[in-house]
Design a protein around this motif. Sequence first.
Motif, short mmCIF file in Angstrom:
data_model
loop_
_atom_site.label_atom_id
_atom_site.label_comp_id
_atom_site.label_asym_id
_atom_site.label_seq_id
_atom_site.Cartn_x
_atom_site.Cartn_y
_atom_site.Cartn_z
N SER A 91 0.81 -1.21 0.00
CA SER A 91 0.00 0.00 0.00
C SER A 91 0.85 1.27 0.00
CB SER A 91 -0.93 0.01 1.22
OG SER A 91 -0.15 -0.01 2.41
N GLY A 92 1.99 1.26 0.64
CA GLY A 92 2.77 2.48 0.76
C GLY A 92 4.21 2.27 0.33
N PRO A 93 5.03 3.26 0.64
CA PRO A 93 6.45 3.13 0.30
C PRO A 93 7.10 2.03 1.13
CG PRO A 93 6.03 5.13 1.57
CD PRO A 93 4.71 4.52 1.27
N PRO A 94 8.23 1.53 0.69
CA PRO A 94 8.86 0.40 1.38
C PRO A 94 9.36 0.80 2.77
CG PRO A 94 10.31 1.26 -0.29
CD PRO A 94 9.00 1.96 -0.46
N ALA A 95 9.30 -0.15 3.67
CA ALA A 95 9.78 0.06 5.03
C ALA A 95 11.27 -0.24 5.06
CB ALA A 95 9.02 -0.86 5.99
N TYR A 96 12.07 0.74 5.42
CA TYR A 96 13.52 0.53 5.40
C TYR A 96 14.18 0.73 6.74
CZ TYR A 96 13.45 5.61 4.73
OH TYR A 96 13.22 6.94 4.85
N VAL A 97 13.40 0.96 7.81
CA VAL A 97 13.96 0.98 9.16
C VAL A 97 13.63 -0.37 9.77
CG1 VAL A 97 13.88 2.08 11.42
CG2 VAL A 97 13.65 3.46 9.36
N THR A 98 14.65 -1.13 10.12
CA THR A 98 14.45 -2.48 10.61
C THR A 98 15.03 -2.58 12.02
OG1 THR A 98 14.72 -3.26 8.36
CG2 THR A 98 14.83 -4.91 10.09
N SER A 99 14.26 -3.21 12.92
CA SER A 99 14.75 -3.42 14.28
C SER A 99 15.35 -4.81 14.38
CB SER A 99 13.61 -3.25 15.28
OG SER A 99 12.71 -4.32 15.17
N GLY A 100 15.97 -5.09 15.51
CA GLY A 100 16.57 -6.41 15.73
C GLY A 100 15.53 -7.50 15.83
N SER A 101 14.31 -7.15 16.22
CA SER A 101 13.25 -8.16 16.34
C SER A 101 12.59 -8.48 15.00
CB SER A 101 12.19 -7.68 17.33
OG SER A 101 11.56 -6.52 16.82
N GLY A 102 12.94 -7.72 13.97
CA GLY A 102 12.38 -7.98 12.65
C GLY A 102 11.29 -6.99 12.27
N PHE A 103 10.96 -6.06 13.14
CA PHE A 103 9.94 -5.06 12.82
C PHE A 103 10.50 -4.12 11.78
CE2 PHE A 103 8.20 -0.79 13.60
CZ PHE A 103 6.87 -1.05 13.34
N ARG A 104 9.71 -3.85 10.75
CA ARG A 104 10.14 -2.96 9.68
C ARG A 104 9.11 -1.86 9.52
NH1 ARG A 104 12.41 -6.15 4.64
NH2 ARG A 104 11.69 -4.21 3.79
N ALA A 105 9.58 -0.65 9.36
CA ALA A 105 8.67 0.49 9.18
C ALA A 105 9.38 1.60 8.46
CB ALA A 105 8.16 0.98 10.52
N GLN A 106 8.58 2.54 8.02
CA GLN A 106 9.12 3.74 7.40
C GLN A 106 9.13 4.84 8.46
OE1 GLN A 106 6.88 5.12 4.09
NE2 GLN A 106 8.57 6.31 3.27
N PRO A 107 10.03 5.82 8.40
CA PRO A 107 10.08 6.87 9.43
C PRO A 107 8.77 7.62 9.61
CG PRO A 107 12.07 6.93 8.12
CD PRO A 107 11.17 5.92 7.48
N SER A 108 8.04 7.86 8.53
CA SER A 108 6.75 8.57 8.68
C SER A 108 5.76 7.74 9.48
CB SER A 108 6.18 8.92 7.31
OG SER A 108 5.91 7.75 6.58
N THR A 109 5.80 6.41 9.32
CA THR A 109 4.93 5.53 10.10
C THR A 109 5.30 5.58 11.57
OG1 THR A 109 4.83 4.06 8.19
CG2 THR A 109 4.04 3.18 10.29
N ILE A 110 6.59 5.60 11.87
CA ILE A 110 7.06 5.67 13.26
C ILE A 110 6.66 7.00 13.88
CG2 ILE A 110 9.12 5.69 14.71
CD1 ILE A 110 10.41 3.80 12.65
N VAL A 111 6.78 8.09 13.13
CA VAL A 111 6.38 9.40 13.64
C VAL A 111 4.88 9.42 13.93
CG1 VAL A 111 6.13 11.83 13.00
CG2 VAL A 111 8.28 10.66 12.58
N THR A 112 4.08 8.84 13.03
CA THR A 112 2.63 8.79 13.24
C THR A 112 2.29 7.98 14.48
OG1 THR A 112 2.33 8.90 10.85
CG2 THR A 112 0.44 8.19 12.15
N GLN A 113 2.96 6.85 14.68
CA GLN A 113 2.72 6.02 15.86
C GLN A 113 3.13 6.77 17.14
OE1 GLN A 113 4.92 2.46 15.04
NE2 GLN A 113 3.28 1.54 13.81
N ASN A 114 4.23 7.50 17.09
CA ASN A 114 4.67 8.26 18.27
C ASN A 114 3.68 9.37 18.60
OD1 ASN A 114 6.90 6.70 18.63
ND2 ASN A 114 8.30 8.08 17.57
N LYS A 115 3.14 10.05 17.58
CA LYS A 115 2.15 11.09 17.83
C LYS A 115 0.88 10.51 18.45
CE LYS A 115 3.68 14.45 14.41
NZ LYS A 115 3.39 15.15 13.16
N ALA A 116 0.47 9.34 17.95
CA ALA A 116 -0.72 8.69 18.50
C ALA A 116 -0.47 8.27 19.96
CB ALA A 116 -1.10 7.48 17.66
N LEU A 117 0.71 7.77 20.24
CA LEU A 117 1.06 7.40 21.62
C LEU A 117 1.09 8.62 22.52
CD1 LEU A 117 1.97 5.23 23.64
CD2 LEU A 117 4.31 5.64 22.89
#
Length: 169
Positions: free
Chosen positions: A52-78
């Motif tokens: 649906s969106g641009p590729p996720a290129y931030v990867t954590s050690g647990s395997g979670f992948r996201a794009q920076p804009s998605t992380i920013v949106t999640q942080n704002k919601a939190l």
Amino acid sequence: MPSEQNPLLAQVPLTVSPFITLPKAPTLPHNYASLPSTLPPSILNSDSDDHSGPPAYVTSGSGFRAQPSTIVTQNKALRHQLDTAASEASTKVRDWRAAIDERELAEKRRKAPGWLDSDAKILRPATTAPPPDTKPGASLLDADEHNTDALRPQASANDMGSQMDRAFG
């Protein structure tokens, strides 16, 4: 391209500091391996799980992948969720304190009904006008010996009370 000398900088002498060392070429370890001739494909061009969106290129050690804009949106919601929880908690504390104050007021009203509901908090005796034969600022204690008729009690009990009110203010 020839460099021109700055006349001000040409006047500054150069000094060698014993505390500064110039960088040297690193020595390679004995198990050094050069880069392979073919690099792995870029993660930006790889197929992601959701198309649906641009590729996720931030990867954590647990395997979670996201794009920076998605992380920013999640942080704002939190942050919004935390602000809402803090405001709800402060409202609950304010309501709790108000309930305590209401209970204390109800207990005080139970002990002294009507007292807290009126504005008259200090009881004062009612003052009456002084008799016409005395001066307005004079006290019964200041009366001279010639004017003793003002000090004599009258036959009436009400008159005795008014004299005491005059004497004690």
